[in-house]
Design a protein around this motif. Structure first.
Motif, PDB file in Angstrom:
ATOM      1  N   SER A  18     -75.559   6.029  89.461  1.00  0.00           N
ATOM      2  CA  SER A  18     -76.082   7.448  88.838  1.00  0.00           C
ATOM      3  C   SER A  18     -77.632   7.453  88.463  1.00  0.00           C
ATOM      4  O   SER A  18     -77.771   6.521  88.224  1.00  0.00           O
ATOM      5  CB  SER A  18     -75.190   7.229  87.089  1.00  0.00           C
ATOM      6  OG  SER A  18     -75.370   7.940  86.754  1.00  0.00           O
ATOM      7  N   LYS A  19     -77.162   8.731  89.371  1.00  0.00           N
ATOM      8  CA  LYS A  19     -78.682   9.343  89.408  1.00  0.00           C
ATOM      9  C   LYS A  19     -79.262   9.452  87.723  1.00  0.00           C
ATOM     10  O   LYS A  19     -80.679   9.448  87.691  1.00  0.00           O
ATOM     11  CB  LYS A  19     -78.863  10.590  89.476  1.00  0.00           C
ATOM     12  CG  LYS A  19     -80.551  10.919  90.497  1.00  0.00           C
ATOM     13  CD  LYS A  19     -80.810  12.447  91.466  1.00  0.00           C
ATOM     14  CE  LYS A  19     -82.197  12.523  91.008  1.00  0.00           C
ATOM     15  NZ  LYS A  19     -81.950  13.736  91.899  1.00  0.00           N
ATOM     16  N   ALA A  20     -78.348   9.354  86.673  1.00  0.00           N
ATOM     17  CA  ALA A  20     -78.711  10.223  85.121  1.00  0.00           C
ATOM     18  C   ALA A  20     -79.263   8.496  84.635  1.00  0.00           C
ATOM     19  O   ALA A  20     -80.066   8.272  84.087  1.00  0.00           O
ATOM     20  CB  ALA A  20     -77.619  10.723  84.357  1.00  0.00           C
ATOM     21  N   ARG A  21     -78.685   7.403  85.379  1.00  0.00           N
ATOM     22  CA  ARG A  21     -79.155   5.606  85.030  1.00  0.00           C
ATOM     23  C   ARG A  21     -79.747   5.141  85.344  1.00  0.00           C
ATOM     24  O   ARG A  21     -80.362   4.761  84.611  1.00  0.00           O
ATOM     25  CB  ARG A  21     -77.477   5.875  84.351  1.00  0.00           C
ATOM     26  CG  ARG A  21     -76.357   6.119  83.081  1.00  0.00           C
ATOM     27  CD  ARG A  21     -75.498   5.352  83.555  1.00  0.00           C
ATOM     28  NE  ARG A  21     -74.903   5.449  82.019  1.00  0.00           N
ATOM     29  CZ  ARG A  21     -73.098   5.264  81.601  1.00  0.00           C
ATOM     30  NH1 ARG A  21     -72.787   5.025  82.526  1.00  0.00           N
ATOM     31  NH2 ARG A  21     -72.760   5.446  80.800  1.00  0.00           N
ATOM     32  N   GLY A  22     -80.897   5.928  86.368  1.00  0.00           N
ATOM     33  CA  GLY A  22     -81.116   5.256  87.316  1.00  0.00           C
ATOM     34  C   GLY A  22     -80.707   4.515  87.673  1.00  0.00           C
ATOM     35  O   GLY A  22     -81.577   2.889  88.297  1.00  0.00           O
ATOM     36  N   ASP A  74     -73.686   0.478  81.232  1.00  0.00           N
ATOM     37  CA  ASP A  74     -72.566   1.608  81.998  1.00  0.00           C
ATOM     38  C   ASP A  74     -70.982  -0.203  81.240  1.00  0.00           C
ATOM     39  O   ASP A  74     -71.059  -0.773  82.281  1.00  0.00           O
ATOM     40  CB  ASP A  74     -72.349   1.043  83.567  1.00  0.00           C
ATOM     41  CG  ASP A  74     -71.792   2.242  84.433  1.00  0.00           C
ATOM     42  OD1 ASP A  74     -70.808   2.102  84.447  1.00  0.00           O
ATOM     43  OD2 ASP A  74     -72.715   2.864  85.725  1.00  0.00           O
ATOM     44  N   ARG A  75     -69.988   1.243  81.319  1.00  0.00           N
ATOM     45  CA  ARG A  75     -68.585   0.360  80.926  1.00  0.00           C
ATOM     46  C   ARG A  75     -68.087  -0.560  82.368  1.00  0.00           C
ATOM     47  O   ARG A  75     -67.551  -0.943  82.088  1.00  0.00           O
ATOM     48  CB  ARG A  75     -67.785   1.209  79.592  1.00  0.00           C
ATOM     49  CG  ARG A  75     -68.931   1.291  78.421  1.00  0.00           C
ATOM     50  CD  ARG A  75     -67.717   1.245  77.635  1.00  0.00           C
ATOM     51  NE  ARG A  75     -67.700   1.395  76.582  1.00  0.00           N
ATOM     52  CZ  ARG A  75     -67.915   1.132  75.441  1.00  0.00           C
ATOM     53  NH1 ARG A  75     -67.755  -0.229  75.791  1.00  0.00           N
ATOM     54  NH2 ARG A  75     -68.665   1.173  74.214  1.00  0.00           N
ATOM     55  N   LYS A  76     -68.021   0.732  83.069  1.00  0.00           N
ATOM     56  CA  LYS A  76     -67.701  -0.232  84.567  1.00  0.00           C
ATOM     57  C   LYS A  76     -67.642  -1.275  84.723  1.00  0.00           C
ATOM     58  O   LYS A  76     -67.475  -2.004  85.538  1.00  0.00           O
ATOM     59  CB  LYS A  76     -67.444   1.234  85.458  1.00  0.00           C
ATOM     60  CG  LYS A  76     -66.793   2.518  84.816  1.00  0.00           C
ATOM     61  CD  LYS A  76     -66.669   3.294  86.238  1.00  0.00           C
ATOM     62  CE  LYS A  76     -65.660   4.311  86.088  1.00  0.00           C
ATOM     63  NZ  LYS A  76     -65.304   5.666  86.636  1.00  0.00           N
ATOM     64  N   LEU A  77     -69.722  -0.969  85.685  1.00  0.00           N
ATOM     65  CA  LEU A  77     -70.415  -2.014  85.859  1.00  0.00           C
ATOM     66  C   LEU A  77     -70.041  -3.533  84.602  1.00  0.00           C
ATOM     67  O   LEU A  77     -69.737  -4.910  85.168  1.00  0.00           O
ATOM     68  CB  LEU A  77     -71.412  -2.050  85.502  1.00  0.00           C
ATOM     69  CG  LEU A  77     -72.561  -0.907  86.847  1.00  0.00           C
ATOM     70  CD1 LEU A  77     -73.561  -0.985  86.869  1.00  0.00           C
ATOM     71  CD2 LEU A  77     -71.931  -1.543  88.192  1.00  0.00           C
ATOM     72  N   ILE A 115     -85.735   4.505  82.218  1.00  0.00           N
ATOM     73  CA  ILE A 115     -85.642   4.109  80.218  1.00  0.00           C
ATOM     74  C   ILE A 115     -87.027   3.306  80.615  1.00  0.00           C
ATOM     75  O   ILE A 115     -87.288   2.279  79.503  1.00  0.00           O
ATOM     76  CB  ILE A 115     -84.356   2.752  80.047  1.00  0.00           C
ATOM     77  CG1 ILE A 115     -84.059   1.948  80.710  1.00  0.00           C
ATOM     78  CG2 ILE A 115     -83.441   4.021  79.703  1.00  0.00           C
ATOM     79  CD1 ILE A 115     -83.179   0.986  80.142  1.00  0.00           C
ATOM     80  N   SER A 116     -88.028   3.243  81.247  1.00  0.00           N
ATOM     81  CA  SER A 116     -89.046   1.632  81.636  1.00  0.00           C
ATOM     82  C   SER A 116     -89.936   1.921  80.422  1.00  0.00           C
ATOM     83  O   SER A 116     -90.128   1.242  79.944  1.00  0.00           O
ATOM     84  CB  SER A 116     -89.967   2.049  82.295  1.00  0.00           C
ATOM     85  OG  SER A 116     -89.082   2.029  83.826  1.00  0.00           O
ATOM     86  N   SER A 117     -89.732   3.239  79.851  1.00  0.00           N
ATOM     87  CA  SER A 117     -90.888   3.188  78.704  1.00  0.00           C
ATOM     88  C   SER A 117     -90.487   3.086  77.937  1.00  0.00           C
ATOM     89  O   SER A 117     -91.445   2.490  77.428  1.00  0.00           O
ATOM     90  CB  SER A 117     -91.975   5.224  78.518  1.00  0.00           C
ATOM     91  OG  SER A 117     -93.027   5.194  77.581  1.00  0.00           O
ATOM     92  N   PRO A 118     -89.742   3.243  76.698  1.00  0.00           N
ATOM     93  CA  PRO A 118     -89.176   2.855  75.806  1.00  0.00           C
ATOM     94  C   PRO A 118     -88.959   1.874  75.986  1.00  0.00           C
ATOM     95  O   PRO A 118     -89.011   0.551  74.467  1.00  0.00           O
ATOM     96  CB  PRO A 118     -87.664   3.844  75.513  1.00  0.00           C
ATOM     97  CG  PRO A 118     -87.203   4.029  76.417  1.00  0.00           C
ATOM     98  CD  PRO A 118     -88.804   4.261  77.361  1.00  0.00           C
ATOM     99  N   ILE A 119     -88.540   0.928  77.112  1.00  0.00           N
ATOM    100  CA  ILE A 119     -88.431  -0.438  76.644  1.00  0.00           C
ATOM    101  C   ILE A 119     -89.267  -0.962  76.793  1.00  0.00           C
ATOM    102  O   ILE A 119     -89.105  -2.641  76.335  1.00  0.00           O
ATOM    103  CB  ILE A 119     -87.060  -0.682  77.993  1.00  0.00           C
ATOM    104  CG1 ILE A 119     -85.515  -0.816  77.721  1.00  0.00           C
ATOM    105  CG2 ILE A 119     -87.064  -2.225  78.406  1.00  0.00           C
ATOM    106  CD1 ILE A 119     -85.114  -0.968  76.816  1.00  0.00           C
ATOM    107  N   ILE A 120     -90.172  -1.064  77.582  1.00  0.00           N
ATOM    108  CA  ILE A 120     -91.416  -1.758  77.271  1.00  0.00           C
ATOM    109  C   ILE A 120     -91.642  -1.771  76.007  1.00  0.00           C
ATOM    110  O   ILE A 120     -92.763  -2.772  75.480  1.00  0.00           O
ATOM    111  CB  ILE A 120     -92.899  -1.227  78.419  1.00  0.00           C
ATOM    112  CG1 ILE A 120     -91.529  -1.756  79.680  1.00  0.00           C
ATOM    113  CG2 ILE A 120     -94.220  -2.187  78.213  1.00  0.00           C
ATOM    114  CD1 ILE A 120     -91.643  -3.381  80.532  1.00  0.00           C
ATOM    115  N   PHE A 121     -92.516  -0.062  75.837  1.00  0.00           N
ATOM    116  CA  PHE A 121     -93.136  -0.292  73.979  1.00  0.00           C
ATOM    117  C   PHE A 121     -91.976  -1.857  73.398  1.00  0.00           C
ATOM    118  O   PHE A 121     -92.471  -2.157  72.291  1.00  0.00           O
ATOM    119  CB  PHE A 121     -92.918   0.723  73.930  1.00  0.00           C
ATOM    120  CG  PHE A 121     -93.837   1.904  74.649  1.00  0.00           C
ATOM    121  CD1 PHE A 121     -95.595   1.520  73.606  1.00  0.00           C
ATOM    122  CD2 PHE A 121     -93.738   3.344  74.775  1.00  0.00           C
ATOM    123  CE1 PHE A 121     -96.313   2.013  74.687  1.00  0.00           C
ATOM    124  CE2 PHE A 121     -94.555   3.217  75.600  1.00  0.00           C
ATOM    125  CZ  PHE A 121     -95.934   3.736  75.307  1.00  0.00           C
TER     126      PHE A 121
END
Length: 263
Positions: A18-22, A74-77, A115-121
């Motif tokens: 998924s491109k949207a989920r990176g 991701d529920r499938k993963l 999500i890198s930025s909010p996860i790091i903060f």
């Protein structure tokens, strides 16, 4: 795993990257091994992993740690992983941006760029020993930037306030499937005592954010427009731009404005 193996495993669960989920899956075992080695995991550790994907890191982490907490949105993963992970892995199917992190000692993750930025903060507000994370190279360079450079940012100041940070290695885009358009970097984050004293951290981070939102304007102009000062007070650095100030100097400015507001 080879790209063909990843594609085959995804097809088994009727999924695709998924491109949207990176979702870009690391395909180089040696990079994964170096990343885990850099984390210096102890047999008694609890390790946090955000975005385990198909479990390339997860299985290796489980072999070294007492417990692994893997958070997958991701529920499938997550369904795929639930059938394959070792017993010492706790799988949480949730959005890592909204769920509270359980207690952990070390974080090892290949973070989705989106999500890198909010996860790091978010990570920097937790107590942990160290973290080794894969990030977009440009983002990693912002974490370790110096004042006056184009990469110097709010992220730099916040990271510096909470931790020592260094780039361990660059990782070319060809090491992922599908290959992203940009390269990545592995970063080490080690929390430490704050390097300078702040009376009100919330206010310090607010000032930092406001100043970097308009980094090309003089500090005096920004503070007056936000009604944090209403006259030409004798405060430090008012005729400079925030991009040339060290984190310590931004802290000094924050303290001066905070004292003025609370006189």
């Amino acid at each position: 795993m080879k790209p063909s193996q990843i594609a085959n495993e995804l097809s088994l669960i009727d999924a695709s990257p998924s491109k949207a989920r990176g979702q870009n899956f690391l395909i180089d075992d040696y990079v994964a091994e170096r990343q885990i080695a850099a984390a210096k995991i102890q047999p008694t550790d609890t390790v946090l992993e955000i975005g385990p994907g198909l479990g390339m890191l997860t299985h290796r982490l489980a072999a070294k740690a007492d417990k692994v907490i893997a958070i997958e949105t991701d529920r499938k993963l997550a369904g795929y992983l639930a059938q394959r992970l070792p017993a010492n892995v706790e799988l949480i199917t949730a959005d890592a941006l909204t769920v509270d992190f359980p207690p952990f000692d070390v974080m090892v993750s290949n973070l989705p760029y989106s999500i890198s930025s909010p996860i790091i903060f978010k990570l920097l507000t937790y107590n942990f020993r160290n973290a080794v994370v894969m990030l977009q190279k440009e983002f990693a360079e912002r974490m370790v930037a110096h004042p006056g450079s184009k990469d110097y940012s709010r992220l730099t100041v916040t990271t510096y306030y909470h931790a020592d940070c260094r780039i361990i290695e660059d990782v070319p885009s060809a090491k992922f499937y599908p290959a992203p358009k940009v390269d990545s970097a592995v970063v080490e984050i080690v929390p430490r005592s704050t390097p300078f004293s702040i009376s009100n951290e919330k206010f310090f981070f607010k000032i930092t954010e406001l100043l970097f939102q308009q980094r090309r304007k003089k500090i005096r102009t920004i503070l007056k427009s936000k009604r944090l000062i209403d006259a030409d007070y004798d405060l430090p650095y008012l005729d400079l731009r925030v991009e040339v100030l060290s984190p310590e100097q931004i802290g000094e400015l924050s303290e001066a404005v905070w004292s003025l507001k609370n006189r």
